[in-house]
Design a protein around this motif. Sequence first.
Motif, mmCIF file in Angstrom:
data_model
loop_
_atom_site.group_PDB
_atom_site.id
_atom_site.type_symbol
_atom_site.label_atom_id
_atom_site.label_comp_id
_atom_site.label_asym_id
_atom_site.label_seq_id
_atom_site.Cartn_x
_atom_site.Cartn_y
_atom_site.Cartn_z
ATOM 1 N N LYS A 22 0.833 -1.054 0.098
ATOM 2 C CA LYS A 22 0.040 -0.017 -0.037
ATOM 3 C C LYS A 22 0.831 1.234 -0.160
ATOM 4 C CE LYS A 22 -4.169 -1.859 2.182
ATOM 5 N NZ LYS A 22 -4.980 -1.952 3.320
ATOM 6 N N LEU A 23 2.034 1.117 0.721
ATOM 7 C CA LEU A 23 2.910 2.365 0.940
ATOM 8 C C LEU A 23 3.594 2.321 -0.334
ATOM 9 C CD1 LEU A 23 3.988 4.709 2.192
ATOM 10 C CD2 LEU A 23 6.048 3.140 3.112
ATOM 11 N N ILE A 24 3.818 1.443 -1.030
ATOM 12 C CA ILE A 24 4.611 1.527 -2.304
ATOM 13 C C ILE A 24 3.747 1.977 -3.444
ATOM 14 C CG2 ILE A 24 5.646 0.087 -4.206
ATOM 15 C CD1 ILE A 24 6.934 -1.945 -1.688
ATOM 16 N N ALA A 25 2.532 1.546 -3.317
ATOM 17 C CA ALA A 25 1.742 1.937 -4.545
ATOM 18 C C ALA A 25 1.235 3.418 -4.384
ATOM 19 C CB ALA A 25 0.342 1.302 -4.211
ATOM 20 N N SER A 26 1.256 3.906 -2.975
ATOM 21 C CA SER A 26 0.732 5.297 -3.063
ATOM 22 C C SER A 26 2.123 6.204 -3.423
ATOM 23 C CB SER A 26 0.423 5.681 -1.708
ATOM 24 O OG SER A 26 1.430 5.396 -0.711
ATOM 25 N N LEU A 27 3.022 5.606 -3.080
ATOM 26 C CA LEU A 27 4.387 6.532 -3.303
ATOM 27 C C LEU A 27 4.626 6.559 -4.617
ATOM 28 C CD1 LEU A 27 6.737 5.561 -0.398
ATOM 29 C CD2 LEU A 27 5.645 7.915 -0.637
ATOM 30 N N SER A 28 4.525 5.568 -5.309
ATOM 31 C CA SER A 28 5.013 5.423 -6.798
ATOM 32 C C SER A 28 3.949 6.398 -7.442
ATOM 33 C CB SER A 28 4.563 3.944 -7.022
ATOM 34 O OG SER A 28 3.385 3.647 -7.306
ATOM 35 N N LEU A 29 2.930 6.804 -7.225
ATOM 36 C CA LEU A 29 2.046 7.544 -8.076
ATOM 37 C C LEU A 29 2.581 9.053 -8.014
ATOM 38 C CD1 LEU A 29 -1.546 6.983 -6.327
ATOM 39 C CD2 LEU A 29 -0.631 6.392 -8.652
ATOM 40 N N LEU A 30 3.728 9.370 -7.134
ATOM 41 C CA LEU A 30 4.335 10.436 -6.978
ATOM 42 C C LEU A 30 5.537 10.522 -7.993
ATOM 43 C CD1 LEU A 30 4.447 11.077 -3.106
ATOM 44 C CD2 LEU A 30 2.521 11.958 -4.904
ATOM 45 N N TRP A 31 5.805 9.238 -8.321
ATOM 46 C CA TRP A 31 7.179 9.080 -9.324
ATOM 47 C C TRP A 31 6.712 9.591 -10.497
ATOM 48 C CZ3 TRP A 31 11.569 8.212 -7.053
ATOM 49 C CH2 TRP A 31 12.556 7.731 -7.984
ATOM 50 N N PRO A 32 7.763 10.150 -11.224
ATOM 51 C CA PRO A 32 7.687 10.667 -12.568
ATOM 52 C C PRO A 32 7.293 9.611 -13.599
ATOM 53 C CG PRO A 32 9.788 11.888 -11.669
ATOM 54 C CD PRO A 32 9.297 10.719 -10.893
ATOM 55 N N LEU A 33 6.447 10.185 -14.381
ATOM 56 C CA LEU A 33 5.801 9.196 -15.359
ATOM 57 C C LEU A 33 6.958 8.914 -16.466
ATOM 58 C CD1 LEU A 33 2.143 10.195 -15.682
ATOM 59 C CD2 LEU A 33 2.996 8.045 -14.458
ATOM 60 N N ILE A 34 6.798 7.739 -17.137
ATOM 61 C CA ILE A 34 7.659 7.483 -18.350
ATOM 62 C C ILE A 34 6.682 6.976 -19.469
ATOM 63 C CG2 ILE A 34 10.031 6.756 -17.597
ATOM 64 C CD1 ILE A 34 9.150 4.153 -16.818
ATOM 65 N N SER A 35 7.315 7.633 -20.589
ATOM 66 C CA SER A 35 6.667 7.111 -21.662
ATOM 67 C C SER A 35 6.779 5.797 -22.304
ATOM 68 C CB SER A 35 7.099 7.996 -22.974
ATOM 69 O OG SER A 35 8.389 8.002 -23.424
ATOM 70 N N TYR A 36 5.784 5.276 -22.770
ATOM 71 C CA TYR A 36 5.853 3.848 -23.290
ATOM 72 C C TYR A 36 5.295 3.862 -24.776
ATOM 73 C CZ TYR A 36 5.708 2.763 -18.477
ATOM 74 O OH TYR A 36 6.195 2.770 -17.000
ATOM 75 N N ALA A 37 5.574 2.725 -25.586
ATOM 76 C CA ALA A 37 5.206 2.373 -26.783
ATOM 77 C C ALA A 37 3.642 2.065 -26.620
ATOM 78 C CB ALA A 37 5.717 1.266 -27.307
ATOM 79 N N ASP A 38 2.759 1.852 -27.593
ATOM 80 C CA ASP A 38 1.417 1.372 -27.657
ATOM 81 C C ASP A 38 1.435 -0.204 -27.133
ATOM 82 O OD1 ASP A 38 -1.212 0.738 -28.231
ATOM 83 O OD2 ASP A 38 -1.109 0.876 -30.500
ATOM 84 N N CYS A 39 0.713 -0.308 -26.225
ATOM 85 C CA CYS A 39 0.659 -1.617 -25.317
ATOM 86 C C CYS A 39 -0.755 -2.090 -25.440
ATOM 87 C CB CYS A 39 1.180 -1.452 -23.919
ATOM 88 S SG CYS A 39 2.746 -0.786 -23.561
ATOM 89 N N ASN A 40 -1.575 -1.613 -26.243
ATOM 90 C CA ASN A 40 -2.759 -2.147 -26.506
ATOM 91 C C ASN A 40 -3.142 -3.489 -27.028
ATOM 92 O OD1 ASN A 40 -3.916 0.412 -25.605
ATOM 93 N ND2 ASN A 40 -3.639 1.338 -27.539
ATOM 94 N N GLN A 41 -2.034 -4.033 -27.765
ATOM 95 C CA GLN A 41 -2.105 -5.421 -28.118
ATOM 96 C C GLN A 41 -0.834 -6.130 -28.217
ATOM 97 O OE1 GLN A 41 -3.093 -5.238 -32.546
ATOM 98 N NE2 GLN A 41 -2.904 -3.026 -32.365
ATOM 99 N N PHE A 42 -0.976 -7.550 -28.253
ATOM 100 C CA PHE A 42 0.252 -8.191 -28.376
ATOM 101 C C PHE A 42 -0.198 -9.648 -29.475
ATOM 102 C CE2 PHE A 42 -2.475 -9.391 -24.540
ATOM 103 C CZ PHE A 42 -2.360 -10.600 -24.740
ATOM 104 N N GLU A 43 1.072 -10.076 -29.674
ATOM 105 C CA GLU A 43 0.962 -11.169 -30.696
ATOM 106 C C GLU A 43 1.779 -12.416 -30.212
ATOM 107 O OE1 GLU A 43 3.736 -9.853 -34.128
ATOM 108 O OE2 GLU A 43 1.731 -9.157 -34.243
ATOM 109 N N LEU A 44 1.308 -13.624 -30.593
ATOM 110 C CA LEU A 44 2.137 -14.962 -30.209
ATOM 111 C C LEU A 44 3.142 -15.372 -31.386
ATOM 112 C CD1 LEU A 44 -0.540 -16.814 -28.468
ATOM 113 C CD2 LEU A 44 1.206 -15.216 -27.337
#
Length: 316
Positions: free
Chosen positions: A7-29
């Motif tokens: 719970k503490l980790i989750a709440s503190l991690s919200l304060l951490w700067p966001l990083i950008s990601y690639a499109d993660c909407n789909q995946f393939e096998l």
Amino acid sequence: MIVKNTKLIASLSLLWPLISYADCNQFELTHNIDGERLWKDFSYLASDEMQGRKNQSSGSKLAQQFLVNRFSEIGLKSFSEDQKYRLPFRYETTFSHIDGVNIGGYLMGRTHPQQFIVISAHYDHIGTRGTKVFNGADDNASGVSAMLAIADKIAKQGSEYSIIFLATDAEEKGLYGSKAFVQNPPVELRQIKYNLNLDMLSQNQGKNRLYVSGARYHSPFKKVVAQAIDEAGLCLVNQHRRNQRGYSMAMGSDWRKASDHASFGKVDIPYLFVGVSEHAFYHTEKDTVETVDPEFFQAAVETSFNILRLMDKLPE
């Protein structure tokens, strides 16, 4: 993975700067591993019959026998015919000791047979509490069944380096299985080239993200990770734990100490650590097979196999 104040980790991690990601909407096998066998192994390790696989429990002994049988079916070599894949240990602590049993086997490499890559995954979890069974599907039946799937693949196609497949015990208590392994390895420590540690691979919870960490501490791994990201059938993110969960902020915790790769890193063996981020089912009775997306899990295992393949191509 070791219990933390989530719970503490989750709440503190919200304060951490966001990083950008690639499109993660789909995946393939890519279907480069046996998905049916993967799911069968995963489901059995995470079943109620295993009773949460707590260190020294009856469920732990059942898991050990299952792993011994699977190692034998795959054709792994044992370090000792007497023990048949079992690597028992006693780890001395300040006021007591920890007893456990690692399960380890190996396959010989073609080009560098005297140099080893260790692929590790802890099989223990936290057991039961009252009538509740903590099945530990993601943590870490997923990593162990992934390791078995990769072992089966390597047994069929071979590798350049020799590969040790190591299922560790007592990780949840403090990484004791991997600590014992590096203190008393079945081969010379100098022969162990790299570690690939698999811990929590199956829970995407709609994010479709898998993370790989450790490349910043070993320069040749940077190219491995970059290529793995390009080839991954899902959204593979470099260097996740501190950024995603606030490890450097919460109670002085550090992702580098969060799983068995820490034991290898402590003796200067370069490692890569593959897993998802912490989630709502982490260390709860809801960490079950039923909450897992089978296709995401298979994509994560296929990506883990590809990371090992790329590590295996690195020059001696």
